[in-house]
Write a protein that holds these residues in place. Structure first.
Motif, mmCIF file in Angstrom:
data_model
loop_
_atom_site.group_PDB
_atom_site.id
_atom_site.type_symbol
_atom_site.label_atom_id
_atom_site.label_comp_id
_atom_site.label_asym_id
_atom_site.label_seq_id
_atom_site.Cartn_x
_atom_site.Cartn_y
_atom_site.Cartn_z
ATOM 1 N N LEU A 1 0.820 -1.209 0.000
ATOM 2 C CA LEU A 1 0.000 0.000 0.000
ATOM 3 C C LEU A 1 0.857 1.263 0.000
ATOM 4 N N ASP A 2 1.950 1.270 0.756
ATOM 5 C CA ASP A 2 2.831 2.443 0.788
ATOM 6 C C ASP A 2 3.402 2.749 -0.603
ATOM 7 N N GLU A 3 3.803 1.727 -1.329
ATOM 8 C CA GLU A 3 4.351 1.921 -2.670
ATOM 9 C C GLU A 3 3.277 2.448 -3.623
ATOM 10 N N MET A 4 2.063 1.925 -3.503
ATOM 11 C CA MET A 4 0.970 2.398 -4.354
ATOM 12 C C MET A 4 0.623 3.860 -4.045
ATOM 13 N N LEU A 5 0.627 4.211 -2.778
ATOM 14 C CA LEU A 5 0.379 5.608 -2.399
ATOM 15 C C LEU A 5 1.507 6.511 -2.888
ATOM 16 N N GLY A 6 2.724 5.993 -2.827
ATOM 17 C CA GLY A 6 3.874 6.739 -3.337
ATOM 18 C C GLY A 6 3.724 7.030 -4.824
ATOM 19 N N ILE A 7 3.278 6.048 -5.582
ATOM 20 C CA ILE A 7 3.053 6.247 -7.018
ATOM 21 C C ILE A 7 2.008 7.335 -7.229
ATOM 22 N N LEU A 8 0.946 7.297 -6.446
ATOM 23 C CA LEU A 8 -0.108 8.296 -6.556
ATOM 24 C C LEU A 8 0.428 9.706 -6.264
ATOM 25 N N VAL A 9 1.216 9.836 -5.196
ATOM 26 C CA VAL A 9 1.764 11.141 -4.824
ATOM 27 C C VAL A 9 2.746 11.652 -5.877
ATOM 28 N N TRP A 10 3.672 10.807 -6.310
ATOM 29 C CA TRP A 10 4.671 11.220 -7.294
ATOM 30 C C TRP A 10 3.998 11.556 -8.630
ATOM 31 N N THR A 11 3.023 10.760 -9.040
ATOM 32 C CA THR A 11 2.314 11.026 -10.291
ATOM 33 C C THR A 11 1.513 12.316 -10.198
ATOM 34 N N GLY A 12 0.821 12.505 -9.086
ATOM 35 C CA GLY A 12 0.048 13.734 -8.898
ATOM 36 C C GLY A 12 0.930 14.969 -8.903
ATOM 37 N N ALA A 13 2.033 14.902 -8.178
ATOM 38 C CA ALA A 13 2.961 16.035 -8.134
ATOM 39 C C ALA A 13 3.559 16.297 -9.517
ATOM 40 N N GLY A 14 3.887 15.234 -10.228
ATOM 41 C CA GLY A 14 4.431 15.381 -11.581
ATOM 42 C C GLY A 14 3.416 15.998 -12.525
ATOM 43 N N ALA A 15 2.168 15.574 -12.427
ATOM 44 C CA ALA A 15 1.116 16.127 -13.287
ATOM 45 C C ALA A 15 0.911 17.617 -13.006
ATOM 46 N N VAL A 16 0.897 17.983 -11.741
ATOM 47 C CA VAL A 16 0.747 19.396 -11.377
ATOM 48 C C VAL A 16 1.914 20.205 -11.930
ATOM 49 N N LEU A 17 3.134 19.683 -11.780
ATOM 50 C CA LEU A 17 4.305 20.395 -12.304
ATOM 51 C C LEU A 17 4.215 20.553 -13.820
ATOM 52 N N LEU A 18 3.826 19.507 -14.528
ATOM 53 C CA LEU A 18 3.723 19.602 -15.985
ATOM 54 C C LEU A 18 2.682 20.643 -16.398
ATOM 55 N N ILE A 19 1.566 20.693 -15.694
ATOM 56 C CA ILE A 19 0.547 21.698 -16.002
ATOM 57 C C ILE A 19 1.109 23.100 -15.778
ATOM 58 N N VAL A 20 1.768 23.293 -14.651
ATOM 59 C CA VAL A 20 2.350 24.608 -14.342
ATOM 60 C C VAL A 20 3.390 24.997 -15.399
ATOM 61 N N LEU A 21 4.243 24.064 -15.777
ATOM 62 C CA LEU A 21 5.280 24.371 -16.766
ATOM 63 C C LEU A 21 4.677 24.714 -18.130
ATOM 64 N N MET A 22 3.631 24.012 -18.524
ATOM 65 C CA MET A 22 3.014 24.300 -19.813
ATOM 66 C C MET A 22 2.267 25.633 -19.784
ATOM 67 N N VAL A 23 1.699 25.994 -18.638
ATOM 68 C CA VAL A 23 1.071 27.312 -18.504
ATOM 69 C C VAL A 23 2.138 28.395 -18.605
ATOM 70 N N ILE A 24 3.255 28.197 -17.920
ATOM 71 C CA ILE A 24 4.357 29.162 -17.995
ATOM 72 C C ILE A 24 4.865 29.265 -19.430
ATOM 73 N N ASP A 25 5.022 28.121 -20.092
ATOM 74 C CA ASP A 25 5.481 28.125 -21.480
ATOM 75 C C ASP A 25 4.538 28.939 -22.360
ATOM 76 N N SER A 26 3.245 28.791 -22.148
ATOM 77 C CA SER A 26 2.286 29.523 -22.987
ATOM 78 C C SER A 26 2.380 31.034 -22.763
ATOM 79 N N LEU A 27 2.873 31.451 -21.601
ATOM 80 C CA LEU A 27 3.053 32.875 -21.343
ATOM 81 C C LEU A 27 4.192 33.471 -22.168
ATOM 82 N N PHE A 28 5.105 32.616 -22.615
ATOM 83 C CA PHE A 28 6.264 33.077 -23.378
ATOM 84 C C PHE A 28 6.047 33.046 -24.886
ATOM 85 N N THR A 29 4.882 32.583 -25.334
ATOM 86 C CA THR A 29 4.600 32.598 -26.762
ATOM 87 C C THR A 29 3.804 33.855 -27.096
ATOM 88 N N ARG A 30 3.862 34.244 -28.369
ATOM 89 C CA ARG A 30 3.156 35.446 -28.797
ATOM 90 C C ARG A 30 1.716 35.144 -29.203
#
Length: 134
Positions: free
Chosen positions: A3-32
């Motif tokens: 269960l700990d490993e499965m929860l770890g996957i959930l946390v790491w995946t969730g954090a990664g997804a949030v980071l990717l969304i934030v990075l793509m939003v930031i990237d869109s701010l740099f386009t014209r």
């Protein structure tokens, strides 16, 4: 897998997804142009560029997670790599605009696939090099 490993996957995946969304939003701010508006209009060039950049960031994130025991370190490496790739893209675009009159951003906005592939390939190539360094 416990269960700990499965929860770890959930946390790491969730954090990664949030980071990717934030990075793509930031990237869109740099386009014209507004990425999501162009994607809604069916601009295949903008969509192609966006997907290639997302895949590049996801690859770096996957490598940083694979080589790190610390979630924050993995996220920080991915964020720093994003900045590096953004700087490389900006530098190459500046040089091409100044030396050859080639405006990759404008071409992508005008739904030209070649500039979108060129820009996206900078990120994919950079992601492979950064990933190899991790």
């Amino acid at each position: 897998m416990n269960l700990d490993e499965m929860l770890g996957i959930l946390v790491w995946t969730g954090a990664g997804a949030v980071l990717l969304i934030v990075l793509m939003v930031i990237d869109s701010l740099f386009t014209r142009y507004k990425d999501l508006e162009e994607i809604k209009k069916g601009n295949v060039a903008v969509t192609t560029r966006f997907i290639m950049k997302l895949l590049a960031q996801a690859y770096i994130l996957s490598r940083s997670i694979a080589t790190s025991d610390d979630l924050w370190e993995a996220l920080a490496v991915s964020a720093i790599s994003f900045v590096i790739l953004l700087l490389i893209e900006s530098l190459v675009e500046f040089v091409l605009r100044a030396s050859a009159g080639l405006d990759l951003t404008e071409g992508t906005k005008q739904n030209q696939i070649a500039p979108a592939l060129f820009t996206g390939s900078l990120h994919l190539a950079g992601a492979m090099i950064i990933g190899a360094c991790l």
